[in-house]
Enzyme design. Sequence first.
Site, PDB file in Angstrom:
ATOM      1  N   ARG A  65       0.818  -1.223   0.000  1.00  0.00           N
ATOM      2  CA  ARG A  65       0.000   0.000   0.000  1.00  0.00           C
ATOM      3  C   ARG A  65       0.852   1.274   0.000  1.00  0.00           C
ATOM      4  O   ARG A  65       0.590   2.221  -0.728  1.00  0.00           O
ATOM      5  CB  ARG A  65      -0.930   0.001   1.222  1.00  0.00           C
ATOM      6  CG  ARG A  65      -1.840   1.234   1.297  1.00  0.00           C
ATOM      7  CD  ARG A  65      -2.714   1.204   2.532  1.00  0.00           C
ATOM      8  NE  ARG A  65      -3.395  -0.071   2.675  1.00  0.00           N
ATOM      9  CZ  ARG A  65      -4.490  -0.423   2.002  1.00  0.00           C
ATOM     10  NH1 ARG A  65      -5.026   0.423   1.150  1.00  0.00           N
ATOM     11  NH2 ARG A  65      -5.043  -1.595   2.182  1.00  0.00           N
ATOM     12  N   ARG A  91     -10.142   2.211  -2.049  1.00  0.00           N
ATOM     13  CA  ARG A  91      -8.948   1.826  -1.302  1.00  0.00           C
ATOM     14  C   ARG A  91      -8.786   2.732  -0.097  1.00  0.00           C
ATOM     15  O   ARG A  91      -9.107   3.926  -0.182  1.00  0.00           O
ATOM     16  CB  ARG A  91      -7.699   1.969  -2.182  1.00  0.00           C
ATOM     17  CG  ARG A  91      -7.403   0.737  -2.972  1.00  0.00           C
ATOM     18  CD  ARG A  91      -6.205   0.924  -3.846  1.00  0.00           C
ATOM     19  NE  ARG A  91      -4.926   0.919  -3.129  1.00  0.00           N
ATOM     20  CZ  ARG A  91      -4.308  -0.173  -2.698  1.00  0.00           C
ATOM     21  NH1 ARG A  91      -4.836  -1.349  -2.896  1.00  0.00           N
ATOM     22  NH2 ARG A  91      -3.150  -0.093  -2.085  1.00  0.00           N
ATOM     23  N   ILE A  93      -6.592   4.952   2.103  1.00  0.00           N
ATOM     24  CA  ILE A  93      -5.341   5.638   1.804  1.00  0.00           C
ATOM     25  C   ILE A  93      -4.521   5.801   3.089  1.00  0.00           C
ATOM     26  O   ILE A  93      -5.061   5.927   4.180  1.00  0.00           O
ATOM     27  CB  ILE A  93      -5.555   6.960   1.036  1.00  0.00           C
ATOM     28  CG1 ILE A  93      -6.362   7.946   1.820  1.00  0.00           C
ATOM     29  CG2 ILE A  93      -6.237   6.704  -0.299  1.00  0.00           C
ATOM     30  CD1 ILE A  93      -6.542   9.260   1.068  1.00  0.00           C
ATOM     31  N   HIS A 109     -19.534   9.231   0.250  1.00  0.00           N
ATOM     32  CA  HIS A 109     -19.899   7.896   0.748  1.00  0.00           C
ATOM     33  C   HIS A 109     -21.421   7.775   0.679  1.00  0.00           C
ATOM     34  O   HIS A 109     -22.138   8.706   1.049  1.00  0.00           O
ATOM     35  CB  HIS A 109     -19.402   7.734   2.187  1.00  0.00           C
ATOM     36  CG  HIS A 109     -19.667   6.379   2.731  1.00  0.00           C
ATOM     37  ND1 HIS A 109     -18.963   5.264   2.309  1.00  0.00           N
ATOM     38  CD2 HIS A 109     -20.594   5.931   3.625  1.00  0.00           C
ATOM     39  CE1 HIS A 109     -19.428   4.189   2.934  1.00  0.00           C
ATOM     40  NE2 HIS A 109     -20.414   4.571   3.742  1.00  0.00           N
ATOM     41  N   ASP A 141      -9.967  11.808   6.745  1.00  0.00           N
ATOM     42  CA  ASP A 141      -8.946  11.740   7.791  1.00  0.00           C
ATOM     43  C   ASP A 141      -8.443  10.305   7.892  1.00  0.00           C
ATOM     44  O   ASP A 141      -8.714   9.495   6.992  1.00  0.00           O
ATOM     45  CB  ASP A 141      -9.457  12.318   9.116  1.00  0.00           C
ATOM     46  CG  ASP A 141     -10.522  11.444   9.769  1.00  0.00           C
ATOM     47  OD1 ASP A 141     -10.771  10.321   9.281  1.00  0.00           O
ATOM     48  OD2 ASP A 141     -11.107  11.885  10.772  1.00  0.00           O
ATOM     49  N   VAL A 144     -11.538   5.386   8.333  1.00  0.00           N
ATOM     50  CA  VAL A 144     -12.347   5.161   7.129  1.00  0.00           C
ATOM     51  C   VAL A 144     -13.721   5.840   7.261  1.00  0.00           C
ATOM     52  O   VAL A 144     -14.408   5.672   8.270  1.00  0.00           O
ATOM     53  CB  VAL A 144     -12.541   3.640   6.905  1.00  0.00           C
ATOM     54  CG1 VAL A 144     -13.496   3.386   5.752  1.00  0.00           C
ATOM     55  CG2 VAL A 144     -11.197   2.988   6.645  1.00  0.00           C
ATOM     56  N   ASP A 145     -14.105   6.607   6.241  1.00  0.00           N
ATOM     57  CA  ASP A 145     -15.430   7.250   6.174  1.00  0.00           C
ATOM     58  C   ASP A 145     -15.727   8.016   7.463  1.00  0.00           C
ATOM     59  O   ASP A 145     -16.792   7.839   8.079  1.00  0.00           O
ATOM     60  CB  ASP A 145     -16.520   6.188   5.897  1.00  0.00           C
ATOM     61  CG  ASP A 145     -16.299   5.481   4.564  1.00  0.00           C
ATOM     62  OD1 ASP A 145     -15.774   6.109   3.627  1.00  0.00           O
ATOM     63  OD2 ASP A 145     -16.639   4.287   4.469  1.00  0.00           O
ATOM     64  N   GLU A 174     -25.983  11.832  -4.754  1.00  0.00           N
ATOM     65  CA  GLU A 174     -24.516  11.947  -4.693  1.00  0.00           C
ATOM     66  C   GLU A 174     -24.018  12.934  -5.737  1.00  0.00           C
ATOM     67  O   GLU A 174     -23.129  13.756  -5.487  1.00  0.00           O
ATOM     68  CB  GLU A 174     -23.855  10.582  -4.936  1.00  0.00           C
ATOM     69  CG  GLU A 174     -24.053   9.582  -3.828  1.00  0.00           C
ATOM     70  CD  GLU A 174     -23.259   8.298  -4.080  1.00  0.00           C
ATOM     71  OE1 GLU A 174     -22.088   8.364  -4.474  1.00  0.00           O
ATOM     72  OE2 GLU A 174     -23.835   7.205  -3.886  1.00  0.00           O
TER      73      GLU A 174
HETATM   74  C1  GAR Z   1     -20.554   5.669  -5.155  1.00  0.00           C
HETATM   75  O1  GAR Z   1     -21.817   5.255  -4.709  1.00  0.00           O
HETATM   76  C2  GAR Z   1     -19.708   6.163  -3.997  1.00  0.00           C
HETATM   77  O2  GAR Z   1     -20.440   6.855  -3.021  1.00  0.00           O
HETATM   78  C3  GAR Z   1     -19.190   4.852  -3.460  1.00  0.00           C
HETATM   79  O3  GAR Z   1     -18.840   4.122  -4.607  1.00  0.00           O
HETATM   80  C4  GAR Z   1     -19.727   4.488  -5.660  1.00  0.00           C
HETATM   81  C5  GAR Z   1     -18.901   4.862  -6.864  1.00  0.00           C
HETATM   82  O4  GAR Z   1     -19.724   5.107  -7.970  1.00  0.00           O
HETATM   83  N1  GAR Z   1     -18.052   5.056  -2.584  1.00  0.00           N
HETATM   84  C6  GAR Z   1     -17.855   4.381  -1.463  1.00  0.00           C
HETATM   85  O5  GAR Z   1     -18.588   3.494  -1.090  1.00  0.00           O
HETATM   86  C7  GAR Z   1     -16.627   4.803  -0.676  1.00  0.00           C
HETATM   87  N2  GAR Z   1     -16.664   4.274   0.663  1.00  0.00           N
HETATM   88  P1  GAR Z   1     -19.165   5.910  -9.223  1.00  0.00           P
HETATM   89  O6  GAR Z   1     -17.901   5.177  -9.663  1.00  0.00           O
HETATM   90  O7  GAR Z   1     -20.259   5.776 -10.245  1.00  0.00           O
HETATM   91  O8  GAR Z   1     -18.901   7.325  -8.800  1.00  0.00           O
END
Ligand code: GAR
EC number: 2.1.2.2
Length: 200
Positions: A65, A91, A93, A109, A141, A144-145, A174
């Site tokens: 990583r 991933r 980070i 998220h 930070d 995670v999330d 989103e």
């Molecule tokens: C989205 O729903 C985003 O919120 C989620 O992955 C999807 C990506 O969709 N992210 C996470 O779950 C991060 N913890 P996209 O590639 O169409 O933007």
Amino acid sequence: MTRLGVLLSGRGSNFLAIAEAINNGSLRGCEIVLVLSNKADAPGIDAARQLGLEARAIPSKGIPRQEHDRQMIAALQDARVDLICLAGYMRIISPEFIAAFPNRILNIHPSLLPSFPGLDAQGQALEYGAKIAGCTVHFVDEQVDHGTIIVQRTVPVLDNDTHDTLAARILEQEHQAYAEGLQRVLSGEYRIEGRRYIRK
Ligand code: GAR
């Protein structure tokens, strides 16, 4: 002009929503200078190239990583990125990565944090029986999330929802929320007190 770097691992619909908001003028003061993925076959990388943006894959498979993050940091620094948007970058980070861009990394998220962090937030909300779901744009930070929340949007969970119908309803929000959160950060008109993001 703030130079944005976008990191993704998959289809990239949040990235495309940000690019569209920049193109139609609803998101001002920034440009996407680099799209990076940890997966060479991420559809979001092709989509970025089709828009004429600089897009690169730095595959994470089979390397430690820290080493992968070092390559990502170098690419972002070479492109003189000011602000990073994680857009479905699946991933964790490293602290080193976060330290290289303090308070300059945003994430989206698909839940109302602090509920349902981690993988498959939509599935977690359905299984839990939540009646309200949504999405969160937040600073990244070391947990995670977890970082300071900038914007949240809600959607109802309907009795006949499947994973797909709920995920689609959240995704629509989103796409609005990321541009809104970015605009707020770009305006600089905020302060952070403890965990709280407060608009001036
Ligand atoms: C989205 O729903 C985003 O919120 C989620 O992955 C999807 C990506 O969709 N992210 C996470 O779950 C991060 N913890 P996209 O590639 O169409 O933007």
